[in-house]
Structures are given as structure tokens and as C-alpha cells.
Design a protein around this motif. Structure first.
Motif, PDB file in Angstrom:
ATOM      1  N   VAL A 199       7.095   9.729  -0.375  1.00  0.00           N
ATOM      2  CA  VAL A 199       5.646   9.887  -0.214  1.00  0.00           C
ATOM      3  C   VAL A 199       4.864   8.743  -0.836  1.00  0.00           C
ATOM      4  O   VAL A 199       3.636   8.732  -0.783  1.00  0.00           O
ATOM      5  N   ALA A 200       5.549   7.757  -1.428  1.00  0.00           N
ATOM      6  CA  ALA A 200       4.832   6.653  -2.073  1.00  0.00           C
ATOM      7  C   ALA A 200       3.934   5.920  -1.083  1.00  0.00           C
ATOM      8  O   ALA A 200       2.830   5.483  -1.435  1.00  0.00           O
ATOM      9  N   PRO A 205      -4.599   4.152  -4.467  1.00  0.00           N
ATOM     10  CA  PRO A 205      -4.193   2.893  -3.861  1.00  0.00           C
ATOM     11  C   PRO A 205      -2.680   2.794  -3.711  1.00  0.00           C
ATOM     12  O   PRO A 205      -1.943   3.495  -4.409  1.00  0.00           O
ATOM     13  N   LEU A 206      -2.232   1.922  -2.826  1.00  0.00           N
ATOM     14  CA  LEU A 206      -0.811   1.788  -2.519  1.00  0.00           C
ATOM     15  C   LEU A 206      -0.055   1.282  -3.751  1.00  0.00           C
ATOM     16  O   LEU A 206      -0.354   0.197  -4.258  1.00  0.00           O
ATOM     17  N   PRO A 207       0.939   2.017  -4.243  1.00  0.00           N
ATOM     18  CA  PRO A 207       1.707   1.548  -5.408  1.00  0.00           C
ATOM     19  C   PRO A 207       2.776   0.541  -4.975  1.00  0.00           C
ATOM     20  O   PRO A 207       3.518   0.782  -4.021  1.00  0.00           O
ATOM     21  N   LEU A 225      -1.659  -8.564   1.743  1.00  0.00           N
ATOM     22  CA  LEU A 225      -2.482  -7.405   1.429  1.00  0.00           C
ATOM     23  C   LEU A 225      -3.939  -7.791   1.188  1.00  0.00           C
ATOM     24  O   LEU A 225      -4.863  -7.097   1.628  1.00  0.00           O
ATOM     25  N   ASP A 226      -4.155  -8.907   0.489  1.00  0.00           N
ATOM     26  CA  ASP A 226      -5.525  -9.353   0.225  1.00  0.00           C
ATOM     27  C   ASP A 226      -6.254  -9.687   1.517  1.00  0.00           C
ATOM     28  O   ASP A 226      -7.442  -9.384   1.681  1.00  0.00           O
ATOM     29  N   LEU A 230      -6.506  -4.063   2.152  1.00  0.00           N
ATOM     30  CA  LEU A 230      -5.915  -2.773   1.767  1.00  0.00           C
ATOM     31  C   LEU A 230      -5.947  -2.616   0.242  1.00  0.00           C
ATOM     32  O   LEU A 230      -5.646  -3.552  -0.503  1.00  0.00           O
ATOM     33  N   ASP A 231      -6.295  -1.439  -0.216  1.00  0.00           N
ATOM     34  CA  ASP A 231      -6.367  -1.158  -1.650  1.00  0.00           C
ATOM     35  C   ASP A 231      -4.955  -0.914  -2.190  1.00  0.00           C
ATOM     36  O   ASP A 231      -4.204  -0.099  -1.654  1.00  0.00           O
TER      37      ASP A 231
END
Length: 310
Positions: A199-200, A205-207, A225-226, A230-231
Motif C-alpha cells: 500500500v506504500a 505524500p509518496l514515500p 518527480l519534480d 507530484l508530492d
């Protein structure tokens, strides 16, 4: 005295023929080299350039090979060729046979190598290919002593410059050593990985599980990602890829990993999950100032093993 009748000559011949199996055909090294070149390049034209023959000559060789084995080895597509399942099996055999052939010839013809080589490698390569490469090199060249240092690419590069390493394999990235420092010998896609059924990937925010600063995988993933907006947060930092894998197996995070490194129960995050494509990373072979024949031969073994990961 009783005489035991002996079988006639015709009977002997018939029995012998029945006991002796038909001889299997032998695989020609030249044809195997052609087959491997096509499989690795994905193109008859590119392979023909590499082995200095015409594409039509290669097509005839492969046709005869397929007839000999009774199997189709390639699927011809519009712009490339790819291996069939039986072709994949033959590729493994072909690489091993060619390597053994080179070892045998080198044993009798090539001058014996002696000396020592100080070789540096990143952790992920050290765990994936080095045991096999070093074992093969030790069998072929027992007179060469190899000392291996496993560490970060930036540290390995510093040790090459300081004269402490003769040869180093380093990861090239937008924050790593420039490709001009060495010969680019390998490239591979980076993919987002997570625990299957975990479930990660659903957390906000995305770990993330990342290597330390200076790692090309880290910088390429964060740049992607930047750009996407995306957070995310860096939840787990490790010196090596084994630490990243541990975080994934515990379902603590997702991580950027090379495609060839993924093993169950880890999986590639599906494109529909909204994560941006990372792209490819490269590896370069960097040589010190005073490398000799032993370094070049070992470097060739490492490059061949890397190409086998594709």
C-alpha cells in the motif's frame, strides 16, 4: 567340449548399430557468434556491420541454424528482430560456448597474464555480476591478483584519480561523473518498484526509499518527480540498494531501481499509478593512468557480463 556358436559378422554389425545413437550435429562457433550478435543488437543490419558480413549472409546462417535445431529462433518485426522462447534458451548456451572457446584458445595461445588489478565497482553491480566474473577471470588468468573495492561512484572516481584504483565502473547521471570521464559500457531503464500487493504506492505524500546524495538513481528519480509536480517525501535513505530493497519488502516506500534488479515479490509500479517515467541510467568504465593488459582483459569480462543483463 561344447562349442558355443558365435554370431555371424552381420549379426554383430546389426547389434552394434542398434546400440550406437546417431551423432548429434555440432554448433559452429562462427554461426553462434552471428546469432549472439543479432540477438544483442536486435537487427540483422547492425549485426552484419559488427561481424563484417552482409545481412543476407547472416540470414542464410540463421536459416541453416534454425533448420539444424528444428526451432524458430527469431521473430521478424518491422524495425527489429526479437528472440523466440527457444532463441532465449540458445542465447544462454551460445554465450557460454563462445566464452569457453575463448578461454580454451587463450590458455594455449595467449601469453599468460600476471600482476595485480585494483578494481572498483558500485554495490549493485558487485552483487549482481562480480562473483561470476571474478570466478571466470581467476580460472582463465590465475597469475593475476584482483583486489575489489565496492562503494559509491563518486568515491571510486576519487580513488582512480588518486592512483588507488586501476579500473572502476561508475554510474553516470546528471549529478554523477560525466560520461566523458570514461567509456559508457551499459545503459538500462530505471523503473519505480514496490512490494506486490503493498500500500506504500497509495500514500500521500509518496514515500521514497533512496540511496544517499550523489547516486545517479536518486537524482534521476527526483528530477522526474519534480518535473511532474507530484508530492513526495524521502522516507528511507540507504548507502546501498540492499537497504532500498529492505524498505520495499517492508512496504515502507517505493524506489527507483534498475529493471534487471527486480525480483519477486517486488514489482514494477504500473503506468496508471501516476508516477513519471524516470528514463535510463548509464555506467562508464574509467581507467587509471597506468593500466596494463590485465586491466583491459578484466574490463572486457565485466563489460560482457553487463551486456548479458539486457
Amino acid at each position: 567340449m561344447t562349442t558355443i556358436p558365435q554370431p555371424s559378422e552381420g549379426m554383430n554389425s546389426h547389434a552394434d548399430v542398434a546400440r550406437v545413437p546417431s551423432a548429434l550435429p555440432l554448433l559452429d562457433s562462427d554461426v553462434l557468434r552471428t546469432f549472439v550478435a543479432i540477438a544483442e543488437s536486435g537487427s540483422f543490419t547492425r549485426a552484419a556491420h559488427n561481424v563484417f558480413r552482409t545481412p543476407s549472409a547472416l540470414s542464410m546462417q540463421i536459416k541453416r541454424l534454425e533448420e539444424t535445431l528444428g526451432q524458430s529462433l527469431f521473430v521478424r518485426e518491422a524495425r527489429r528482430v526479437r528472440l523466440t522462447p527457444q532463441g532465449e534458451v540458445l542465447l544462454g548456451y551460445g554465450r557460454r560456448l563462445l566464452r569457453l572457446n575463448e578461454e580454451a584458445v587463450a590458455h594455449f595461445i595467449a601469453p599468460p597474464l600476471e600482476g595485480s588489478v585494483q578494481f572498483g565497482s558500485p554495490d549493485d553491480v558487485g552483487s549482481r555480476i562480480l562473483p561470476r566474473v571474478l570466478a571466470q577471470f581467476a580460472r582463465s588468468h590465475p597469475g593475476v591478483q584482483v583486489e575489489v573495492v565496492v562503494g559509491r561512484s563518486v568515491d571510486l572516481l576519487e580513488r582512480v584519480d588518486a592512483g588507488e584504483l586501476d579500473l572502476a565502473l561508475v554510474t553516470v547521471g546528471n549529478q554523477g561523473p560525466p560520461a566523458e570521464r570514461g567509456e559508457v559500457v551499459f545503459s538500462e531503464p530505471l523503473v519505480w518498484a514496490s512490494l506486490a500487493g503493498g500500500v506504500a504506492i497509495e500514500r500521500t505524500p509518496l514515500p521514497l526509499a533512496l540511496a544517499n546524495h550523489g547516486c545517479a538513481w536518486r537524482s534521476l528519480a527526483l528530477d522526474a518527480l519534480d518535473r511532474s509536480g507530484l508530492d513526495y517525501r524521502v522516507a528511507y535513505t540507504s548507502e546501498n540498494c540492499a537497504g532500498q530493497e529492505a524498505a520495499l519488502l517492508a512496504d515502507l516506500a517505493v524506489a527507483p531501481l534498475p529493471l534487471s534488479l527486480l525480483r519477486a515479490p517486488l514489482r514494477i509500479v504500473e503506468a496508471g499509478a501516476g508516477l513519471p517515467a524516470i528514463g535510463e541510467y548509464q555506467m562508464a568504465m574509467v581507467r587509471g593512468a597506468n593500466t596494463g593488459s590485465a586491466c583491459e582483459v578484466l574490463g572486457g569480462h565485466v563489460i560482457e557480463a553487463l551486456q548479458g543483463l539486457r
